[in-house]
Design an enzyme around this catalytic site. Structure first.
Site, mmCIF file in Angstrom:
data_model
loop_
_atom_site.group_PDB
_atom_site.id
_atom_site.type_symbol
_atom_site.label_atom_id
_atom_site.label_comp_id
_atom_site.label_asym_id
_atom_site.label_seq_id
_atom_site.Cartn_x
_atom_site.Cartn_y
_atom_site.Cartn_z
ATOM 1 N N ILE A 32 0.837 -1.207 0.000
ATOM 2 C CA ILE A 32 0.000 0.000 0.000
ATOM 3 C C ILE A 32 0.872 1.257 0.000
ATOM 4 C CG2 ILE A 32 -1.637 1.331 1.411
ATOM 5 C CD1 ILE A 32 -2.810 -1.416 2.319
ATOM 6 N N VAL A 89 10.197 2.847 12.611
ATOM 7 C CA VAL A 89 9.214 3.640 13.354
ATOM 8 C C VAL A 89 9.087 3.186 14.815
ATOM 9 C CG1 VAL A 89 7.897 4.227 11.271
ATOM 10 C CG2 VAL A 89 7.178 2.275 12.685
ATOM 11 N N SER A 122 -7.749 -0.075 9.351
ATOM 12 C CA SER A 122 -8.124 -1.387 8.805
ATOM 13 C C SER A 122 -9.584 -1.675 9.090
ATOM 14 C CB SER A 122 -7.267 -2.488 9.449
ATOM 15 O OG SER A 122 -7.751 -3.764 9.110
ATOM 16 N N TYR A 130 -3.747 -7.414 16.496
ATOM 17 C CA TYR A 130 -3.759 -6.533 15.325
ATOM 18 C C TYR A 130 -5.003 -5.641 15.335
ATOM 19 C CZ TYR A 130 -3.894 -5.059 10.429
ATOM 20 O OH TYR A 130 -3.950 -4.305 9.286
ATOM 21 N N THR A 135 -1.273 -7.395 -1.361
ATOM 22 C CA THR A 135 0.073 -6.832 -1.178
ATOM 23 C C THR A 135 1.026 -7.976 -0.808
ATOM 24 O OG1 THR A 135 -0.132 -6.506 1.207
ATOM 25 C CG2 THR A 135 -0.931 -4.706 -0.197
#
Ligand code: NAP
Length: 253
Positions: free
Chosen positions: A21, A55, A133, A146, A181
């Site tokens: 993405i 990150v 998401s 998640y 992806t």
């Protein structure tokens, strides 16, 4: 693709922009005229500036953001896209696995936003787009950590929108369904029956196929650009209707 010239004169930062993405977002904003900096663990050279950045590490983030602002003359758009997945119910993952998911998906967004804010405040067209998401709004099996991390991103998006509206910074998120992806390809490869798994993922989305990275990038470009100047604190679903539709199968509808 975004319209040529939409982002002329603007600088965008895309975290996780080397793959999936993030890569599509980088290409879309670039084709619209933005100069795009990719912050990634292994940044590709396909952007105007590729900066190695983790990150999960505040020092690494501060250094990378400062380098972008210095090299490209400021920051107007931030796309917080870098993220990792995790499988399991609430009973399955260790504390360390939970911490790792939150460290990257949630605190990663916090760190990059915090470092970019002083630059965004100076922009006449400042926008942050967080990649959230479907898992933030819909219960998916075996994705406890998640989903919790993406739920946090949804709430954070709204809180940041409130905090920074007065500074001229819009904050929105895009909620993709299952997107084709490298991440999803890895997931398929690790399953016992990739063809059956792919069929199940396709069937889960009302439009019967995986979302493309370019379709997500189009939504990001819209929320990052001038056409959405009055839009903040919203989520834009790119999921073939998965969030909202309850279709009936068979002849009777
Ligand atoms: P992807 O193909 O795996 O790309 C993610 C990129 O982020 C990779 O380049 C990865 O680098 C990078 N990254 C990972 N950890 C990082 C870190 N600590 N610091 C900097 N960069 C890091 O994944 P994707 O499918 O495009 O997903 C991108 C985002 O979309 C994620 O936030 C994900 O949660 C979200 N999303 C994806 C889907 C989907 O179905 N694919 C659906 C909804 C939401 P490495 O490859 O070197 O690890």
């Amino acid at each position: 693709m975004s319209s040529r010239g939409t982002f002329d004169g603007l600088v965008a930062v895309v975290t996780g922009g080397a793959s999936g993405i993030g890569k599509a977002v980088t290409e879309t904003l670039g084709s619209g005229g933005a100069r795009v900096a990719v912050l990634d663990l292994e940044p590709a050279d396909a952007s105007d500036l590729a900066v190695r950045c983790d990150v999960a590490d505040d020092e690494s983030v501060r250094r990378a953001v400062a380098r972008v602002a210095e090299s490209l003359g400021g920051i107007d758009i931030l796309v917080n896209n870098a993220g990792i997945g995790a499988q399991g119910t609430v009973a399955d993952n260790t504390d360390d696995e939970w911490r790792r998911v939150f460290e990257i998906n949630v605190l990663g967004t916090v760190r990059v936003s915090r470092a970019a804010l002083p630059h965004l405040r100076k922009s006449p067209a400042a926008a942050i787009v967080n990649i959230c998401s479907i898992a933030a709004t819909t219960g998916l099996p075996n994705r406890a950590a998640y989903s919790a991390s993406k739920g946090a991103i949804l709430s954070l998006t709204r809180a940041m929108a409130a905090d920074h509206l007065g500074e001229g910074i819009r904050v929105n998120c895009v909620n993709p369904g299952t997107v084709d992806t490298p991440w999803v390809q890895r997931l398929l490869a690790s399953s016992g029956d990739p063809a059956a798994e792919l069929a199940a993922l396709r069937a889960r989305q009302p439009h019967g196929r995986l979302v493309t990275a370019e379709e997500v990038a189009g939504a990001v470009a819209y929320l990052a650009g001038p056409a959405s100047a009055s839009i903040t604190a919203t989520m834009l679903q790119v999921d073939g209707g998965m969030h909202s539709l309850r279709l009936r199968t068979g002849a009777a509808r």
